[in-house]
Design a protein around this motif. Sequence first.
Motif, short mmCIF file in Angstrom:
data_model
loop_
_atom_site.label_atom_id
_atom_site.label_comp_id
_atom_site.label_asym_id
_atom_site.label_seq_id
_atom_site.Cartn_x
_atom_site.Cartn_y
_atom_site.Cartn_z
N LEU A 182 99.94 19.46 91.75
CA LEU A 182 98.99 20.58 91.80
C LEU A 182 97.80 20.21 92.67
CD1 LEU A 182 98.57 23.43 90.46
CD2 LEU A 182 96.98 22.27 88.92
N THR A 183 97.40 21.10 93.56
CA THR A 183 96.23 20.90 94.42
C THR A 183 95.15 21.92 94.08
OG1 THR A 183 97.17 22.33 96.14
CG2 THR A 183 97.63 19.97 96.29
N PHE A 184 93.93 21.62 94.48
CA PHE A 184 92.82 22.54 94.19
C PHE A 184 93.00 23.85 94.95
CE2 PHE A 184 88.73 24.37 95.45
CZ PHE A 184 88.22 24.66 94.20
N GLN A 185 92.76 24.96 94.25
CA GLN A 185 92.77 26.28 94.87
C GLN A 185 91.59 27.09 94.35
OE1 GLN A 185 97.00 27.40 93.87
NE2 GLN A 185 97.03 27.97 96.03
N THR A 186 90.92 27.78 95.23
CA THR A 186 89.84 28.67 94.83
C THR A 186 90.41 29.87 94.09
OG1 THR A 186 89.93 29.95 96.87
CG2 THR A 186 88.50 27.99 96.86
N LYS A 187 89.56 30.64 93.47
CA LYS A 187 90.02 31.84 92.78
C LYS A 187 90.64 32.85 93.75
CE LYS A 187 86.53 30.95 89.34
NZ LYS A 187 85.09 31.07 89.12
N PRO A 188 90.03 33.11 94.92
CA PRO A 188 90.70 33.99 95.87
C PRO A 188 92.06 33.45 96.33
CG PRO A 188 88.38 33.81 96.43
CD PRO A 188 88.65 32.80 95.37
N ALA A 189 92.19 32.13 96.46
CA ALA A 189 93.48 31.56 96.84
C ALA A 189 94.51 31.78 95.75
CB ALA A 189 93.33 30.07 97.15
N LEU A 190 94.10 31.67 94.49
CA LEU A 190 95.01 31.96 93.38
C LEU A 190 95.43 33.43 93.40
CD1 LEU A 190 93.29 29.96 90.50
CD2 LEU A 190 95.37 29.33 91.73
N ALA A 191 94.47 34.33 93.65
CA ALA A 191 94.80 35.75 93.74
C ALA A 191 95.78 36.01 94.87
CB ALA A 191 93.52 36.57 93.94
N TRP A 207 98.19 49.20 97.57
CA TRP A 207 96.78 48.86 97.62
C TRP A 207 96.50 47.59 96.82
CZ3 TRP A 207 93.47 51.55 100.67
CH2 TRP A 207 93.86 52.84 101.07
N ALA A 208 95.33 46.99 97.10
CA ALA A 208 94.79 45.90 96.30
C ALA A 208 93.29 46.10 96.16
CB ALA A 208 95.08 44.55 96.94
N THR A 209 92.74 45.65 95.05
CA THR A 209 91.31 45.76 94.84
C THR A 209 90.83 44.63 93.95
OG1 THR A 209 89.52 47.27 94.17
CG2 THR A 209 91.53 47.32 92.85
N GLY A 210 89.55 44.30 94.09
CA GLY A 210 88.95 43.23 93.30
C GLY A 210 87.45 43.22 93.52
N ASP A 211 86.75 42.33 92.80
CA ASP A 211 85.30 42.29 92.89
C ASP A 211 84.84 41.37 94.02
OD1 ASP A 211 85.48 39.68 91.96
OD2 ASP A 211 84.84 40.16 89.92
N GLU A 212 83.56 41.04 94.04
CA GLU A 212 82.97 40.30 95.16
C GLU A 212 83.57 38.93 95.37
OE1 GLU A 212 78.74 40.11 94.91
OE2 GLU A 212 78.49 42.28 94.62
N VAL A 213 84.00 38.29 94.30
CA VAL A 213 84.62 36.96 94.44
C VAL A 213 85.76 37.02 95.44
CG1 VAL A 213 85.96 35.20 93.22
CG2 VAL A 213 83.95 36.20 92.13
N TYR A 214 86.50 38.12 95.44
CA TYR A 214 87.68 38.27 96.27
C TYR A 214 87.35 38.97 97.59
CZ TYR A 214 89.25 37.00 91.73
OH TYR A 214 89.38 36.32 90.54
N GLY A 230 96.91 48.02 101.86
CA GLY A 230 95.54 48.51 101.92
C GLY A 230 94.69 47.82 100.87
N TYR A 231 93.39 47.74 101.11
CA TYR A 231 92.53 47.14 100.09
C TYR A 231 91.16 47.81 100.08
CZ TYR A 231 90.65 44.16 103.95
OH TYR A 231 90.09 43.67 105.10
N VAL A 232 90.54 47.73 98.90
CA VAL A 232 89.15 48.12 98.69
C VAL A 232 88.53 46.99 97.87
CG1 VAL A 232 87.55 49.82 97.75
CG2 VAL A 232 89.72 50.57 98.74
N LEU A 233 87.82 46.09 98.54
CA LEU A 233 87.33 44.87 97.91
C LEU A 233 85.80 44.86 97.93
CD1 LEU A 233 89.79 42.37 99.64
CD2 LEU A 233 89.88 43.14 97.26
N ALA A 234 85.20 44.67 96.76
CA ALA A 234 83.74 44.65 96.67
C ALA A 234 83.17 43.46 97.42
CB ALA A 234 83.31 44.60 95.20
N VAL A 235 82.01 43.65 98.02
CA VAL A 235 81.28 42.57 98.70
C VAL A 235 79.81 42.64 98.31
CG1 VAL A 235 82.86 42.38 100.66
CG2 VAL A 235 80.94 44.00 100.77
N ALA A 236 79.09 41.55 98.57
CA ALA A 236 77.67 41.50 98.24
C ALA A 236 76.86 42.36 99.21
CB ALA A 236 77.19 40.05 98.30
N LYS A 237 75.66 42.72 98.78
CA LYS A 237 74.80 43.53 99.66
C LYS A 237 74.36 42.76 100.89
CE LYS A 237 70.46 42.50 97.21
NZ LYS A 237 69.32 43.11 96.47
#
Length: 442
Positions: A182-191, A207-214, A230-237
């Motif tokens: 097992l190697t290290f993976q970030t949360k977006p990499a796991l997604a 489609w895919a969707t998720g919060d700012e982390v993704y 297609g995706y609708v992914l939240a991002v920071a301001k």
Amino acid sequence: MTTREDQPVAVCPSVDPDGWLEAFEGLAGRLDRRFARPESRRRMRRFLRGLMAGLPRVNCWTLAEYAGEASPGGMQHFLAEAVWDDDGLRADLRDYVVERLGDPEAVFVFDETGDVKKGSMTVGVQRQYTGTAGRIENAQVAVYLTYATPTGHAFLDNALYMPRSWMADPERRRAAGVPDDLTFQTKPALARRLVETALDAGVPGRWATGDEVYGNDPALRATLARRELGYVLAVAKTHQIDTKAGRRKAIDLAVTLPATAWNRISAGSGAKGQRLYDWALIATTGQDLPGQHHLLIRRNITTGEYAFYRTHHPTPVPLATYVRVAGIRWNVEDDFQSSKELAALDEHQVRRWTSWHRWTLLAMLAHAFLAVTTARAHDTEPADGLIPLTVNEVRHLIIQLAMPRPAPAAGFVLAWSWWRRRHQARAQASHYHRQAAALQLN
């Protein structure tokens, strides 16, 4: 003649206890092939029933007592040592959800949830932010993939997040049974891994969707675009957006939009009515990926607060479509809440890698059964004046009507009382012994 006992079924045609029990046995029957021994197949059924039983506290002790077993040893062995085809069972979960809820317009929703834990030896635990507590806590965090369609929604898969502190500690990993490769993976990499596994298995979706982390992860966005999802992914301001006028922060673009740029659209129905917001869409540039790319901006019609999303689709789609997908993201929050409340997703008291994955997999299967059963019940119109059956109500009816538990014999209840008190006495003696030893050293 219709009796009082017959009346509820007569006025609630969507309530079908016999059909629900048959459907549960059908699901369990397809899972049988993933277990090497008949004892494990029987225990799998008892485990799933116990997860859905509404016990005040859910662990191997209470599951064993509920199942009529003499001690928790069998349930503990089932999770930690019994021979399973874990990957096959995970594929069965995915196939079961898709067979019942599958839709070519489906939305893949990813998000993480945390379980607050004590100590330092439970697999994956460390002090980290978890939305469950809303602060930094000693917790496990895992990424989940929800499959959302107009018919219903349920989890398809999950992955435990392993912090760098764990990956850099071979002794700790070995003690918790973490795989050597097992190697290290970030949360977006796991997604990314979860959604690609689903797509490679032929799961339909658009489609895919998720919060700012993704949404803030460019590698995840690129993978989705290349897979023509297609995706609708939240991002920071403060997220940087490439426009014809140059690179700008999302918030700086929002505050300069004219009144004519905004459109009032519902992001879906909620418990108190339509979720109405003002929305605007700005085309972005500088993309080296195929398809249409935009910044989607949401403005609260009461407070004026903004939210931001990176969007993509292989072909042009209306603004209302992006808004609909953005609203579907909340399905994963519903799944977290219902799976924890109704299928004990977060009540595991296990420390090792295998046991954690098996507990959460069985909890996702129990939750998927409830979600599918609820979706099927919606095919039958409710009586006048009733809302359609909810997952919570279906679980309540299943344990009351389809899977009632006979009252245990007095001797059985007393035997379990003796077992618990004996274990607690041994634990107490062990604590006192360690405390005395520590005092002698000092």
